[in-house]
Design a protein around this motif. Structure first.
Motif, mmCIF file in Angstrom:
data_model
loop_
_atom_site.group_PDB
_atom_site.id
_atom_site.type_symbol
_atom_site.label_atom_id
_atom_site.label_comp_id
_atom_site.label_asym_id
_atom_site.label_seq_id
_atom_site.Cartn_x
_atom_site.Cartn_y
_atom_site.Cartn_z
ATOM 1 N N ALA A 103 0.819 -1.326 -0.075
ATOM 2 C CA ALA A 103 -0.271 -0.032 -0.136
ATOM 3 C C ALA A 103 0.587 1.451 -0.194
ATOM 4 N N THR A 104 0.757 2.273 -0.859
ATOM 5 C CA THR A 104 1.426 3.496 -0.903
ATOM 6 C C THR A 104 0.467 4.246 -0.499
ATOM 7 N N VAL A 105 0.461 4.691 0.652
ATOM 8 C CA VAL A 105 -0.122 6.471 1.163
ATOM 9 C C VAL A 105 0.190 7.692 0.987
ATOM 10 N N ARG A 106 -0.263 8.750 0.591
ATOM 11 C CA ARG A 106 0.511 10.171 0.514
ATOM 12 C C ARG A 106 -0.427 10.912 2.170
ATOM 13 N N LEU A 107 0.230 11.453 3.307
ATOM 14 C CA LEU A 107 -0.354 12.186 4.433
ATOM 15 C C LEU A 107 0.762 13.627 4.326
ATOM 16 N N PRO A 108 -0.106 14.215 5.684
ATOM 17 C CA PRO A 108 0.699 15.704 5.227
ATOM 18 C C PRO A 108 1.865 15.290 5.942
#
Length: 408
Positions: free
Chosen positions: A397-402
């Protein structure tokens, strides 16, 4: 707000986009104007299509704008599924008539809850959607509100101000406004002849229903003037910059074959001479993806959130596990960027079911189809999978977070 929405509650969205938005200045109707590199309406639709708790979204448009709508939404139905992005509905002469048309369009398979949202609010958040659904489930009718910051005065014709109402009792109202579907549909039907009701809360109130409020979001801007579009460009640029913390994590799961006539893989029931043994429905693909997502935010593993020792998860459908992980990412202000799964087995054959699995995972996670990958391989008859004793799945899984300085 404490969630009060059952996992099986059907929730649909009506996006009202039938106006012309003349206060935004000359040019295209504002909902079709580019902002952040894409039409405004597309941003709004993607926000709702990306919410796991939403079943389908219907847009109410001016029939004269059909070509603009087609251009603005090109590829969305393919990415999210035609069952999620419904065909557009022709609006009426007033906002009230347009909303009524949207409500009637949902009557073929009515939802339990419905959110009604202005197309010109592209910054609706996962928190606001969740709170809206919870408020509708609890109260039947609810709207997001903000406390007024400025003092409000009445103004005489000559331009002189006179005393105004008590600011502490006033609120500005946003969308999405949320309702039990049957309640707001009957209210609109009963008041079809009225043209003085400016929003759906007013329709519900005029029909004799009390309308609750819940906390809105100051970032949930409505784009009305040319200056608003300039501000929105800054917000979109900042959002992209803020989601600079890209994280990747992996997940792994395995289940042995047992009794049964099908296996659950990626949320799809695949006919087979044996089933998979497990406390839940033993969907190794969704379990591996869930662990991968939990890993991106350091939220332990699937067993921590859904202990096999608890009877409530016995035989449970695994889509709720993956949906929960997506919601945890969203609660941290993040977005899921991509999900990838590899299935290891000798049987059953995965190829004929691959696209159905991709579509299922995309729908559960609220992702475009292009952001989901499903692959399959054998273990060359080696190990337990090679001996046809079970199935394994690996996931990334790849996510973008602040970006957070506190975590450095």
């Amino acid at each position: 707000m404490q969630a009060d929405v059952r996992a099986d509650m059907r929730a649909d969205v009506i996006v009202v986009a039938a106006g012309r938005g003349t206060r935004a200045g000359d040019g295209l109707p504002k909902q079709y104007r580019p902002v952040g590199g894409r039409p405004l309406l597309r941003h709004t639709l993607e926000r709702f299509l990306g919410q796991p708790g939403i079943r389908r979204v219907v847009t109410v448009i001016d029939p004269a704008h059909a070509a603009l709508y087609a251009d603005a939404t090109q590829g969305l139905a393919d990415s999210f599924g035609a069952d999620r992005l419904a065909a557009p509905v022709a609006g009426g002469a007033t906002r009230q008539a347009s909303v009524r048309a949207g409500l009637e369009a949902l009557a073929d398979a009515p939802p339990e809850l419905v959110l009604i949202h202005d197309a010109a609010r592209p910054f609706v958040t996962a928190r606001l959607v969740a709170d809206a659904l919870a408020a509708a489930a609890q109260h039947g009718a609810a709207v997001p509100v903000l406390r007024l910051v400025d003092t409000v005065k009445r103004c005489e014709a000559e331009g002189f101000v006179i005393s105004g109402p008590d600011r502490d009792l006033l609120r500005s109202v946003q969308t999405p406004q949320s309702f039990r579907y049957a309640l707001i549909r009957e209210a609109h039907r009963a008041l079809a002849g009225r043209d003085d009701l400016t929003d759906d809360a007013a329709v519900a109130d005029a029909a004799g229903h009390r309308v609750a409020s819940f906390a809105g979001d100051a970032a949930n801007l409505k784009l009305t003037t040319p200056e608003d579009f300039v501000s929105a460009e800054r917000v979109f640029a900042r959002e992209l910059q803020d989601l600079a913390d890209v994280r990747t994590a992996t997940g792994y799961d395995v289940h042995a074959f047992g009794e049964g006539d099908h296996v659950m893989l990626g949320g799809i029931a695949i006919p087979h001479g044996r089933g998979l043994a497990g406390h839940s429905d033993a969907d190794v693909v969704l379990h591996a993806l869930t662990d991968a997502l939990l890993g991106t935010i350091g939220a332990q593993d699937i067993g921590f959130h859904f202990p096999p020792s608890k009877t409530e998860w016995k035989g449970a459908a695994s889509d709720q596990f993956l949906r929960h992980a997506v919601e945890l990412v969203a609660a941290k202000g993040g977005r899921v960027a991509h999900l990838d799964a590899t299935i290891v087995c000798e049987e059953p054959k995965i190829g004929p079911h691959r696209e159905a699995m991709r579509a299922s995972i995309a729908a559960i996670a609220g992702l475009p189809l292009a952001r989901v990958s499903v692959k399959a391989t054998t273990s060359e008859r080696l190990g337990f999978t090679g001996r046809r004793e079970g199935i394994a799945a690996l996931a990334t899984a790849t996510v973008r977070l602040p970006w957070s300085e506190d975590e450095q």
